[in-house]
Design an enzyme around this catalytic site. Structure first.
Site, PDB file in Angstrom:
ATOM      1  N   HIS A 164     -54.530 -57.759   0.417  1.00 46.61           N
ATOM      2  CA  HIS A 164     -54.315 -56.311   0.585  1.00 46.61           C
ATOM      3  C   HIS A 164     -52.855 -56.048   0.953  1.00 46.61           C
ATOM      4  CE1 HIS A 164     -58.525 -55.747   0.112  1.00 46.61           C
ATOM      5  NE2 HIS A 164     -58.882 -56.194   1.310  1.00 46.61           N
TER       6      HIS A 164
ATOM      7  N   LEU B 274     -43.576 -36.681  -8.952  1.00 45.89           N
ATOM      8  CA  LEU B 274     -44.902 -37.283  -9.097  1.00 45.89           C
ATOM      9  C   LEU B 274     -45.856 -36.836  -7.981  1.00 45.89           C
ATOM     10  CD1 LEU B 274     -46.756 -39.589 -10.333  1.00 45.89           C
ATOM     11  CD2 LEU B 274     -45.770 -41.076  -8.592  1.00 45.89           C
TER      12      LEU B 274
ATOM     13  N   ASP C 142     -57.889 -53.615  -8.239  1.00 45.26           N
ATOM     14  CA  ASP C 142     -58.904 -54.616  -7.885  1.00 45.26           C
ATOM     15  C   ASP C 142     -58.323 -56.023  -7.938  1.00 45.26           C
ATOM     16  OD1 ASP C 142     -61.381 -55.554  -7.176  1.00 45.26           O
ATOM     17  OD2 ASP C 142     -62.219 -55.463  -9.192  1.00 45.26           O
TER      18      ASP C 142
HETATM   19  C1  FPP Z   1     -59.743 -54.113  -4.166  1.00 44.16           C
HETATM   20  O1  FPP Z   1     -59.624 -55.509  -4.095  1.00 44.16           O
HETATM   21  C2  FPP Z   1     -58.796 -53.430  -3.294  1.00 44.16           C
HETATM   22  C3  FPP Z   1     -59.107 -52.612  -2.244  1.00 44.16           C
HETATM   23  C4  FPP Z   1     -60.504 -52.334  -1.854  1.00 44.16           C
HETATM   24  C5  FPP Z   1     -58.095 -51.989  -1.386  1.00 44.16           C
HETATM   25  C6  FPP Z   1     -56.830 -51.537  -2.038  1.00 44.16           C
HETATM   26  C7  FPP Z   1     -55.801 -51.375  -0.990  1.00 44.16           C
HETATM   27  C8  FPP Z   1     -54.492 -51.675  -1.112  1.00 44.16           C
HETATM   28  C9  FPP Z   1     -53.866 -52.080  -2.367  1.00 44.16           C
HETATM   29  C10 FPP Z   1     -53.587 -51.642   0.081  1.00 44.16           C
HETATM   30  C11 FPP Z   1     -53.234 -50.325   0.683  1.00 44.16           C
HETATM   31  C12 FPP Z   1     -53.175 -49.167  -0.221  1.00 44.16           C
HETATM   32  C13 FPP Z   1     -52.237 -48.174  -0.184  1.00 44.16           C
HETATM   33  C14 FPP Z   1     -52.460 -46.992  -1.039  1.00 44.16           C
HETATM   34  C15 FPP Z   1     -50.997 -48.239   0.634  1.00 44.16           C
HETATM   35  P1  FPP Z   1     -60.860 -56.356  -3.571  1.00 44.16           P
HETATM   36  O2  FPP Z   1     -60.709 -56.522  -2.116  1.00 44.16           O
HETATM   37  O3  FPP Z   1     -62.140 -55.715  -4.018  1.00 44.16           O
HETATM   38  O4  FPP Z   1     -60.632 -57.728  -4.348  1.00 44.16           O
HETATM   39  P2  FPP Z   1     -61.735 -58.743  -4.886  1.00 44.16           P
HETATM   40  O5  FPP Z   1     -62.555 -58.016  -5.912  1.00 44.16           O
HETATM   41  O6  FPP Z   1     -60.908 -59.851  -5.487  1.00 44.16           O
HETATM   42  O7  FPP Z   1     -62.541 -59.195  -3.713  1.00 44.16           O
END
Ligand code: FPP
Length: 248
Positions: A39, A133, A22
């Site tokens: 992201h 893994l 997050d």
């Molecule tokens: C949460 O941060 C994150 C996500 C919803 C997406 C996670 C995706 C990645 C790390 C990239 C691709 C993944 C892989 C497995 C290659 P948020 O957007 O909710 O952040 P915020 O709470 O600060 O708004």
């Protein structure tokens, strides 16, 4: 001075670590950029964490990459996330193979765009013989969805005579979850200073240790994973018993 990795007790490595990644959006805002920038940087954190998990002998790493609720985000963000996933799979499959990583998914995969599902399946097939893994991506996943599906399937199997209602117990129920072949996580990590579970592995984390860090996901690296595992190793897990019973 010893690094955190050197301080780890190699005989007490959690078999399964789950992570709620997050803070990508806030990280991007901090850098004066669009959410997708966060992201994109989050992919580097995934790479480092997967490498670190393999290094210390974690057998299962589950990453909450996209929740059922994330479909409600603006279309451009959803599209960008799906694109990023395909790109990450394309770029990383070679490295995952070199590191003996196996790939799996949990979630409502049929909801993914066909090109994303096809890429994922191709990568899963390529890595299926690996023995290191197990990297599990939670995609279009939520715990309430998973539990509802399990109930639907159990009811169908009772109706078809495959099982009888008297057979339903915790073990049978677990067999109907998408994590049927996966041990419960001993450790759940959430980044970004939020203290929530957000519909993730609700059944499976009944006895998991929870670890929260202020770090935003794009700043998270393998050293942060080692820190969390070190913290885990210094906790007493009693599973409802009392301290004295654990050592008798
Ligand atoms: C949460 O941060 C994150 C996500 C919803 C997406 C996670 C995706 C990645 C790390 C990239 C691709 C993944 C892989 C497995 C290659 P948020 O957007 O909710 O952040 P915020 O709470 O600060 O708004």
């Amino acid at each position: 001075m010893k690094s955190v990795k050197e301080k780890l007790n190699i005989n007490k490595i959690p078999r399964h670590v789950a992570i709620i990644m997050d803070g990508n959006g806030r990280w991007a805002a901090k850098h004066g950029s669009e959410r997708i920038f966060g992201h994109e940087h989050g992919v580097e954190s995934v790479r480092s964490t997967v490498e670190g998990a393999g290094d210390i002998g974690i057998k299962y790493l589950t990453l909450y990459a996209f929740s059922t609720e994330n479909w409600e985000r603006p279309k451009n963000e959803v599209d960008a996330l799906m694109g990023l996933l395909v790109q990450a799979i394309e770029n990383e499959t070679g490295e995952l193979m070199k590191n003996n990583v196996r790939l799996g998914t949990i979630g409502d995969i049929k909801k993914l765009p066909p090109d994303v599902a096809a890429k994922l399946n191709e990568c899963i097939r390529l890595l299926e013989k690996n023995t290191g893994l197990n990297l599990i991506l939670a995609l279009s996943y939520s715990s309430k969805w998973e539990i509802t599906e399990a109930i639907r399937n159990i009811v169908n199997d009772v109706k078809n005579g495959k099982i009888q209602s008297k057979d339903i117990d915790e073990k049978l129920f677990e067999g109907y979850l998408s994590t049927a072949q996966i041990p419960d996580p001993e450790l759940l990590i959430r980044t970004s200073g939020e203290f929530r579970i957000s519909n993730f592995l609700l059944w499976q984390i009944a006895y998991s240790e929870l670890y929260f860090t202020e770090k935003l996901w794009p700043d998270f690296r393998k050293e942060d994973l080692f820190e969390a595992v070190y913290d885990f190793q210094n906790r007493e897990r009693r599973f409802g018993k009392i301290s004295e019973q654990l050592f008798s």
